[in-house]
Design an enzyme around this catalytic site. Structure first.
Site, PDB file in Angstrom:
ATOM      1  N   LYS A  83       0.861  -1.196   0.000  1.00  0.00           N
ATOM      2  CA  LYS A  83       0.000   0.000   0.000  1.00  0.00           C
ATOM      3  C   LYS A  83       0.890   1.236   0.000  1.00  0.00           C
ATOM      4  CE  LYS A  83      -4.175   0.673   2.510  1.00  0.00           C
ATOM      5  NZ  LYS A  83      -4.798   0.553   3.826  1.00  0.00           N
TER       6      LYS A  83
HETATM    7  C1  E4P Z   1      -8.212   1.343   4.053  1.00  0.00           C
HETATM    8  O1  E4P Z   1      -7.438   0.611   3.535  1.00  0.00           O
HETATM    9  C2  E4P Z   1      -7.977   2.047   5.329  1.00  0.00           C
HETATM   10  O2  E4P Z   1      -7.215   1.191   6.127  1.00  0.00           O
HETATM   11  C3  E4P Z   1      -9.237   2.322   6.085  1.00  0.00           C
HETATM   12  O3  E4P Z   1     -10.389   1.896   5.402  1.00  0.00           O
HETATM   13  C4  E4P Z   1      -9.333   3.693   6.686  1.00  0.00           C
HETATM   14  O4  E4P Z   1     -10.546   3.795   7.402  1.00  0.00           O
HETATM   15  P1  E4P Z   1     -10.844   4.969   8.454  1.00  0.00           P
HETATM   16  O5  E4P Z   1     -11.082   6.226   7.684  1.00  0.00           O
HETATM   17  O6  E4P Z   1     -12.072   4.505   9.181  1.00  0.00           O
HETATM   18  O7  E4P Z   1      -9.633   5.065   9.342  1.00  0.00           O
END
Ligand code: E4P
Length: 219
Positions: A83
């Site tokens: 990522k």
């Molecule tokens: C996605 O890959 C992220 O880890 C995640 O969905 C972020 O979510 P949040 O905005 O609830 O922290």
């Protein structure tokens, strides 16, 4: 639509994997910070449970450092997806890692133009963050719809991974929009099953069955 869990918590991952409903996992530095142990061990243990992509995020900000970090992460397990945050350096790293066959998820996507660039850089996945847009009074789901329309127009194979989902309707709307993947916190995953009429229906069926079960079973 594929369902991923958005967590690094192994017990939740094992529970949903055992149900046969888990297609993958997303993590981020915040989610990892909540778990005990070393980063690589946490990821390896998740990879051993999940038969699908396990997203591990880099923490460097310069392209060459992201590339080195991404290569290291990819060595950990064949399920790893690297990522990378949506920045110019991130896109350079995406292009390099993707050309080496390492799948990249470009994360922290908040506009369709960012998603277009990520696809052009060769990202295997893009992660539009719906909940965080809703938090600032934008309609997060419109972003997913726009990204899907753009990818359809040009035949990009980049998968749209709806992220930052906060409740079951986010999942339903992402499915209606045609997102390839939804990643859910365990709590939201559990909410998908729930409907009070299902519980009431089971209670009524069993009450009626139990009234005459001796006759029905010939006892
Ligand atoms: C996605 O890959 C992220 O880890 C995640 O969905 C972020 O979510 P949040 O905005 O609830 O922290």
């Amino acid at each position: 639509m594929k369902l991923f869990l958005d967590t690094a918590h192994l017990e939740d991952i094992k529970r949903v994997a055992a149900m046969g409903l888990l297609d993958g996992v997303t993590t981020n530095p915040t989610l990892i910070s909540r778990e005990e142990g070393k980063f690589k061990d946490i990821l390896y243990n998740i990879c051993e449970v999940v038969k699908g992509p396990v997203n591990a995020e880099v923490v460097s900000l310069k392209a060459d450092e992201m590339i080195a970090e991404g290569r290291e992460l990819a060595k950990l397990h064949e399920n790893i997806v690297v990522k990378i945050p949506m920045t110019p350096d991130g896109l350079v790293a995406t292009k390099t890692l993707s050309s080496e066959g390492i799948p990249v998820n470009v994360t922290l996507i908040f506009s369709p133009s960012q998603a277009l660039l990520a696809a052009k850089a060769g990202a295997a996945y893009v992660s539009p963050f719906l909940g965080r847009l809703d938090d600032i009074s934008h309609v997060g789901m419109e972003l997913v719809q726009q990204i899907i329309a753009i990818y359809d127009n040009y035949g990009f194979s980049t998968e749209v991974l709806a992220a930052s989902l906060r409740h079951p309707m986010h999942v339903v709307e992402a499915a209606l929009a045609g997102a390839d993947i939804a990643t859910l916190p365990p709590k939201v995953f559990d909410q998908l099953f729930k409907h009070p009429l299902t519980d009431i229906g089971i209670d009524r069926f069993l009450a009626d069955w139990n009234k005459v079960k001796d006759r029905l079973l010939g006892q």
